[in-house]
Design a protein around this motif. Structure first.
Motif, PDB file in Angstrom:
ATOM      1  N   CYS A   1       0.813  -1.214   0.000  1.00  0.00           N
ATOM      2  CA  CYS A   1       0.000   0.000   0.000  1.00  0.00           C
ATOM      3  C   CYS A   1       0.849   1.267   0.000  1.00  0.00           C
ATOM      4  O   CYS A   1       0.360   2.337  -0.384  1.00  0.00           O
ATOM      5  CB  CYS A   1      -0.944   0.008   1.202  1.00  0.00           C
ATOM      6  SG  CYS A   1      -2.262  -1.223   1.102  1.00  0.00           S
ATOM      7  N   SER A   2       2.108   1.175   0.409  1.00  0.00           N
ATOM      8  CA  SER A   2       2.989   2.346   0.374  1.00  0.00           C
ATOM      9  C   SER A   2       3.206   2.833  -1.055  1.00  0.00           C
ATOM     10  O   SER A   2       3.524   4.007  -1.280  1.00  0.00           O
ATOM     11  CB  SER A   2       4.350   2.018   1.003  1.00  0.00           C
ATOM     12  OG  SER A   2       4.242   1.811   2.385  1.00  0.00           O
ATOM     13  N   GLY A   3       3.049   1.930  -2.016  1.00  0.00           N
ATOM     14  CA  GLY A   3       3.216   2.309  -3.411  1.00  0.00           C
ATOM     15  C   GLY A   3       1.939   2.761  -4.085  1.00  0.00           C
ATOM     16  O   GLY A   3       1.937   3.049  -5.277  1.00  0.00           O
ATOM     17  N   LEU A   4       0.850   2.835  -3.316  1.00  0.00           N
ATOM     18  CA  LEU A   4      -0.429   3.292  -3.856  1.00  0.00           C
ATOM     19  C   LEU A   4      -0.708   4.714  -3.383  1.00  0.00           C
ATOM     20  O   LEU A   4      -0.125   5.190  -2.421  1.00  0.00           O
ATOM     21  CB  LEU A   4      -1.560   2.367  -3.397  1.00  0.00           C
ATOM     22  CG  LEU A   4      -1.378   0.874  -3.710  1.00  0.00           C
ATOM     23  CD1 LEU A   4      -2.544   0.082  -3.124  1.00  0.00           C
ATOM     24  CD2 LEU A   4      -1.271   0.638  -5.210  1.00  0.00           C
ATOM     25  N   SER A   5      -1.600   5.397  -4.076  1.00  0.00           N
ATOM     26  CA  SER A   5      -1.952   6.757  -3.679  1.00  0.00           C
ATOM     27  C   SER A   5      -3.452   6.963  -3.823  1.00  0.00           C
ATOM     28  O   SER A   5      -4.051   6.531  -4.813  1.00  0.00           O
ATOM     29  CB  SER A   5      -1.233   7.792  -4.549  1.00  0.00           C
ATOM     30  OG  SER A   5       0.156   7.628  -4.479  1.00  0.00           O
ATOM     31  N   PHE A   6      -4.044   7.621  -2.840  1.00  0.00           N
ATOM     32  CA  PHE A   6      -5.458   7.979  -2.917  1.00  0.00           C
ATOM     33  C   PHE A   6      -5.567   9.391  -3.486  1.00  0.00           C
ATOM     34  O   PHE A   6      -5.831  10.356  -2.782  1.00  0.00           O
ATOM     35  CB  PHE A   6      -6.106   7.907  -1.529  1.00  0.00           C
ATOM     36  CG  PHE A   6      -6.065   6.524  -0.923  1.00  0.00           C
ATOM     37  CD1 PHE A   6      -6.161   5.385  -1.718  1.00  0.00           C
ATOM     38  CD2 PHE A   6      -5.916   6.357   0.438  1.00  0.00           C
ATOM     39  CE1 PHE A   6      -6.114   4.115  -1.172  1.00  0.00           C
ATOM     40  CE2 PHE A   6      -5.874   5.085   1.012  1.00  0.00           C
ATOM     41  CZ  PHE A   6      -5.973   3.967   0.197  1.00  0.00           C
ATOM     42  N   GLY A   7      -5.324   9.508  -4.795  1.00  0.00           N
ATOM     43  CA  GLY A   7      -5.369  10.807  -5.454  1.00  0.00           C
ATOM     44  C   GLY A   7      -4.083  11.085  -6.198  1.00  0.00           C
ATOM     45  O   GLY A   7      -3.131  10.299  -6.156  1.00  0.00           O
ATOM     46  N   HIS A   8      -4.046  12.254  -6.889  1.00  0.00           N
ATOM     47  CA  HIS A   8      -2.893  12.605  -7.724  1.00  0.00           C
ATOM     48  C   HIS A   8      -2.137  13.819  -7.210  1.00  0.00           C
ATOM     49  O   HIS A   8      -1.053  14.114  -7.705  1.00  0.00           O
ATOM     50  CB  HIS A   8      -3.353  12.882  -9.165  1.00  0.00           C
ATOM     51  CG  HIS A   8      -4.014  11.694  -9.812  1.00  0.00           C
ATOM     52  ND1 HIS A   8      -3.309  10.614 -10.270  1.00  0.00           N
ATOM     53  CD2 HIS A   8      -5.321  11.424 -10.061  1.00  0.00           C
ATOM     54  CE1 HIS A   8      -4.141   9.719 -10.793  1.00  0.00           C
ATOM     55  NE2 HIS A   8      -5.367  10.189 -10.675  1.00  0.00           N
ATOM     56  N   THR A   9      -2.676  14.551  -6.251  1.00  0.00           N
ATOM     57  CA  THR A   9      -2.015  15.738  -5.754  1.00  0.00           C
ATOM     58  C   THR A   9      -0.865  15.353  -4.820  1.00  0.00           C
ATOM     59  O   THR A   9      -0.837  14.255  -4.274  1.00  0.00           O
ATOM     60  CB  THR A   9      -2.995  16.640  -4.993  1.00  0.00           C
ATOM     61  OG1 THR A   9      -3.451  15.949  -3.823  1.00  0.00           O
ATOM     62  CG2 THR A   9      -4.201  16.979  -5.869  1.00  0.00           C
ATOM     63  N   ARG A  10       0.053  16.300  -4.641  1.00  0.00           N
ATOM     64  CA  ARG A  10       1.172  16.036  -3.733  1.00  0.00           C
ATOM     65  C   ARG A  10       0.675  15.743  -2.318  1.00  0.00           C
ATOM     66  O   ARG A  10       1.237  14.904  -1.613  1.00  0.00           O
ATOM     67  CB  ARG A  10       2.134  17.209  -3.723  1.00  0.00           C
ATOM     68  CG  ARG A  10       1.575  18.477  -3.097  1.00  0.00           C
ATOM     69  CD  ARG A  10       2.637  19.568  -2.916  1.00  0.00           C
ATOM     70  NE  ARG A  10       3.136  20.079  -4.173  1.00  0.00           N
ATOM     71  CZ  ARG A  10       3.702  21.274  -4.303  1.00  0.00           C
ATOM     72  NH1 ARG A  10       3.838  22.065  -3.240  1.00  0.00           N
ATOM     73  NH2 ARG A  10       4.142  21.677  -5.461  1.00  0.00           N
ATOM     74  N   LYS A  11      -0.385  16.416  -1.916  1.00  0.00           N
ATOM     75  CA  LYS A  11      -0.913  16.215  -0.563  1.00  0.00           C
ATOM     76  C   LYS A  11      -1.441  14.801  -0.388  1.00  0.00           C
ATOM     77  O   LYS A  11      -1.181  14.142   0.629  1.00  0.00           O
ATOM     78  CB  LYS A  11      -2.012  17.237  -0.281  1.00  0.00           C
ATOM     79  CG  LYS A  11      -2.532  17.206   1.149  1.00  0.00           C
ATOM     80  CD  LYS A  11      -3.547  18.321   1.390  1.00  0.00           C
ATOM     81  CE  LYS A  11      -4.047  18.290   2.826  1.00  0.00           C
ATOM     82  NZ  LYS A  11      -5.032  19.385   3.080  1.00  0.00           N
ATOM     83  N   SER A  12      -2.175  14.296  -1.376  1.00  0.00           N
ATOM     84  CA  SER A  12      -2.744  12.954  -1.267  1.00  0.00           C
ATOM     85  C   SER A  12      -1.660  11.883  -1.367  1.00  0.00           C
ATOM     86  O   SER A  12      -1.693  10.879  -0.650  1.00  0.00           O
ATOM     87  CB  SER A  12      -3.810  12.735  -2.348  1.00  0.00           C
ATOM     88  OG  SER A  12      -3.238  12.819  -3.648  1.00  0.00           O
ATOM     89  N   VAL A  13      -0.670  12.080  -2.241  1.00  0.00           N
ATOM     90  CA  VAL A  13       0.400  11.097  -2.406  1.00  0.00           C
ATOM     91  C   VAL A  13       1.249  11.001  -1.144  1.00  0.00           C
ATOM     92  O   VAL A  13       1.489   9.899  -0.617  1.00  0.00           O
ATOM     93  CB  VAL A  13       1.291  11.460  -3.618  1.00  0.00           C
ATOM     94  CG1 VAL A  13       2.540  10.578  -3.650  1.00  0.00           C
ATOM     95  CG2 VAL A  13       0.510  11.310  -4.915  1.00  0.00           C
ATOM     96  N   ILE A  14       1.693  12.143  -0.645  1.00  0.00           N
ATOM     97  CA  ILE A  14       2.537  12.146   0.550  1.00  0.00           C
ATOM     98  C   ILE A  14       1.735  11.696   1.772  1.00  0.00           C
ATOM     99  O   ILE A  14       2.242  10.959   2.634  1.00  0.00           O
ATOM    100  CB  ILE A  14       3.148  13.538   0.786  1.00  0.00           C
ATOM    101  CG1 ILE A  14       4.016  13.949  -0.404  1.00  0.00           C
ATOM    102  CG2 ILE A  14       3.968  13.547   2.081  1.00  0.00           C
ATOM    103  CD1 ILE A  14       5.154  13.006  -0.714  1.00  0.00           C
ATOM    104  N   GLY A  15       0.467  12.101   1.841  1.00  0.00           N
ATOM    105  CA  GLY A  15      -0.378  11.684   2.960  1.00  0.00           C
ATOM    106  C   GLY A  15      -0.581  10.182   2.994  1.00  0.00           C
ATOM    107  O   GLY A  15      -0.483   9.547   4.054  1.00  0.00           O
ATOM    108  N   THR A  16      -0.869   9.591   1.817  1.00  0.00           N
ATOM    109  CA  THR A  16      -1.037   8.139   1.731  1.00  0.00           C
ATOM    110  C   THR A  16       0.256   7.418   2.096  1.00  0.00           C
ATOM    111  O   THR A  16       0.254   6.441   2.849  1.00  0.00           O
ATOM    112  CB  THR A  16      -1.455   7.726   0.307  1.00  0.00           C
ATOM    113  OG1 THR A  16      -2.640   8.414  -0.060  1.00  0.00           O
ATOM    114  CG2 THR A  16      -1.701   6.228   0.226  1.00  0.00           C
ATOM    115  N   LEU A  17       1.360   7.928   1.562  1.00  0.00           N
ATOM    116  CA  LEU A  17       2.662   7.314   1.825  1.00  0.00           C
ATOM    117  C   LEU A  17       2.971   7.329   3.324  1.00  0.00           C
ATOM    118  O   LEU A  17       3.384   6.305   3.900  1.00  0.00           O
ATOM    119  CB  LEU A  17       3.744   8.061   1.054  1.00  0.00           C
ATOM    120  CG  LEU A  17       5.188   7.567   1.222  1.00  0.00           C
ATOM    121  CD1 LEU A  17       5.324   6.120   0.768  1.00  0.00           C
ATOM    122  CD2 LEU A  17       6.152   8.469   0.443  1.00  0.00           C
TER     123      LEU A  17
END
Length: 517
Positions: free
Chosen positions: A113-129
């Motif tokens: 799941c660390s390689g997945l993202s809930f969205g495309h924005t920097r906020k969603s990518v970094i938040g998911t990570l």
């Protein structure tokens, strides 16, 4: 060995090394391979994340802000600290085996799941990570006390230190593979897609396909955990826990007799007397009397060690360009920067980090834990001091710097990074062994958090003056570790019950030596 020890404990302490011991090392060691890969691969991809999500259209490549960079690296350490405390406690309350598989499941799910993202924005990518890396760290944290405790309770007293150190040495293999996998994959991407330096084409130097690269690197961390899950679940509960905590001498004798291929007497009557002599909790005056000083020693030395060790690993990506080991960011593309960083990390790990672990494995039963830890702390302090004092000279002599820098890694691992893992698994009684190891390891992760949120601020901008100050600070913390080591006794060649005083109700603990023989 005291004469009143239980037959099952004597059998475990005197058993010859056999295939079952090797299997246990591999099963527990693959957990540490996964741990190290997952914790350290983030250093190979963090600069790529900055280029992908934080480019503002200026004349410098995108870079993670300090707060974001510290969060990405630090959040897994927060999770690790939390997981160590919970799973260490559960290991004593529920049994080592019952919670051993949960940690692996968490690592598999969260690495993917660390390689997945809930969205495309920097906020969603970094938040998911950050969210999944916290829980990844939580699972990793549980592996520390459980693997160390299980290996110490399986091993015989002559090779116990080497076996526990061998489990931990798989961390070195994981660090190597973190660099190797990142290097190979980035090389493949360089062959597939045009390589344009940043100064030639600001936007074109960061290929959109690079967004797949960092995700693949992180998700591959799940693979070794998946491969070892079945075998981990097949391991029986340790004989010491079954006998001394669950009070089932018959089952302990049967389980250990089966795996060691010998017949062991149950001794139920003797077990009851044995348990009554050691019926005290972690927060009791009796624990403080017997082991309070030991716990202070293991927690402080691990804390001080991890300030230096994690600072070295987390900040090397920032130090390499300053020393000329990698090119300046404006002269390379995003993927090439990742390739060069990964290559430098791989070489340092292969030549400096990896050998130190196995030197400990081979020499720990000859030199002892105490002596190796003292030598390691002293040499780390010395080399860090040399790096700091001579930084103005060394920054223009890359390979001299790399040699001294690599030697600090070598003596970290042929030194306190290995012994601080081994000692808490040996010093404390069965009833609280996993919890005490967890407290010691969590103290270490507190030191790692200090490096992630404080020391990294000195190195992230590549300011030579700040890097010099960081080196001098780390030299000082290593010297503190040298002196705190004198609070920790030597455990070489003794049974776990003799070390903890369990075989004599706490009498004679003063026989443990705290000086070099």
């Amino acid at each position: 060995m005291a004469s009143n020890n239980l037959a099952i404990l004597t059998a475990l302490d005197t058993a010859r090394t056999q295939w079952y011991h090797i299997t246990a090392i591999v099963i527990a060691g693959m957990g540490f391979f996964t741990d190290a890969y997952d914790l350290f691969c983030i250093s190979t991809v963090s600069k790529l994340l900055g280029r992908l999500y934080y480019y503002e259209g200026h004349d410098k490549p995108g870079k993670l802000p300090h707060r974001v960079n510290n969060s990405i690296t630090g959040v897994a350490l927060v999770g690790t600290l939390s997981g160590q405390l919970l799973f260490g406690w559960l290991g004593d309350k529920l049994g080592r085996k019952k919670v051993y598989g949960i940690t692996l499941i968490l690592m598999v799910i969260c690495a993917i799941c660390s390689g997945l993202s809930f969205g495309h924005t920097r906020k969603s990518v970094i938040g998911t990570l950050c969210f999944f890396r916290f829980w990844l760290g939580f699972g990793i944290g549980g592996d520390y006390p459980l693997s160390a405790t299980i290996m110490s309770e399986y091993a015989n007293k002559k090779t116990r230190g080497a076996f526990i150190a061998a489990v931990f040495a798989m961390q070195g293999v994981g660090i190597i593979f973190a660099g190797l996998v990142s290097m190979v994959l980035s090389r493949i991407f360089l062959n597939l897609y045009p390589d344009v330096p940043f100064h030639q084409d600001h936007k074109g130097s960061t290929r959109p396909e690079a967004d797949f690269l960092w995700r693949i690197v992180l998700m591959l961390g799940a693979l070794p955990a998946i491969l070892t899950y079945y075998w981990r679940m097949k391991m029986p509960e340790t004989g010491r826990y079954t006998a001394l905590i669950e009070g089932n001498a018959k089952k302990a004798a049967a389980d250990m007799g089966r795996v060691l291929a010998i017949e062991i007497q149950a001794e139920n009557d003797k077990l009851a007397q044995y348990k009554s002599m050691n019926d005290y909790s972690l927060f009791s005056k009796e624990f403080v009397r017997r082991h309070g000083l030991h716990l202070i020693g293991t927690t402080t030395t691990w804390f001080l060690l991890d300030i230096a060790f994690y600072s070295q690993n987390l900040t090397q990506k920032d130090i390499f360009p300053v020393m000329g080991l990698t090119q300046k960011d404006v002269n390379v593309s995003a993927i090439r920067e990742m390739y060069e960083t990964s290559k430098a990390m791989f070489v340092i790990a292969l030549l400096g980090t990896f050998p130190g672990y196995w030197f400990t494995v081979f020499f720990i039963e000859k030199l002892g834990r105490f002596k190796i830890q003292l030598i390691g702390f002293f040499m780390m302090s010395l080399f860090m001091l040399l790096l700091g004092i001579n930084y103005a000279y060394l920054k223009n002599h890359a390979w001299k710097f790399a040699t001294l820098y690599g030697l600090t890694f070598f003596f970290a691992n042929f030194g306190p990074n290995s012994t601080t893992f081994v000692l808490p698994a040996e010093l404390f009684p069965t009833r609280v062994r996993s919890t005490c190891h967890a407290l010691s390891a969590a103290s270490g992760k507190a030191g790692a958090l200090f490096s992630a949120f404080f020391v990294q601020n000195y190195t992230q901008d590549g300011d030579p003056k700040k890097i010099k100050h960081a080196m001098l600070l780390l030299s000082f913390t290593n010297m503190l570790g040298f002196f705190f080591t004198f609070m920790v006794p030597e455990t070489k060649g003794r049974s776990l019950e003799e070390i903890s005083g369990e075989d004599r109700g706490g009498e004679g603990d003063d026989k443990l030596e705290t000086t070099i023989n």
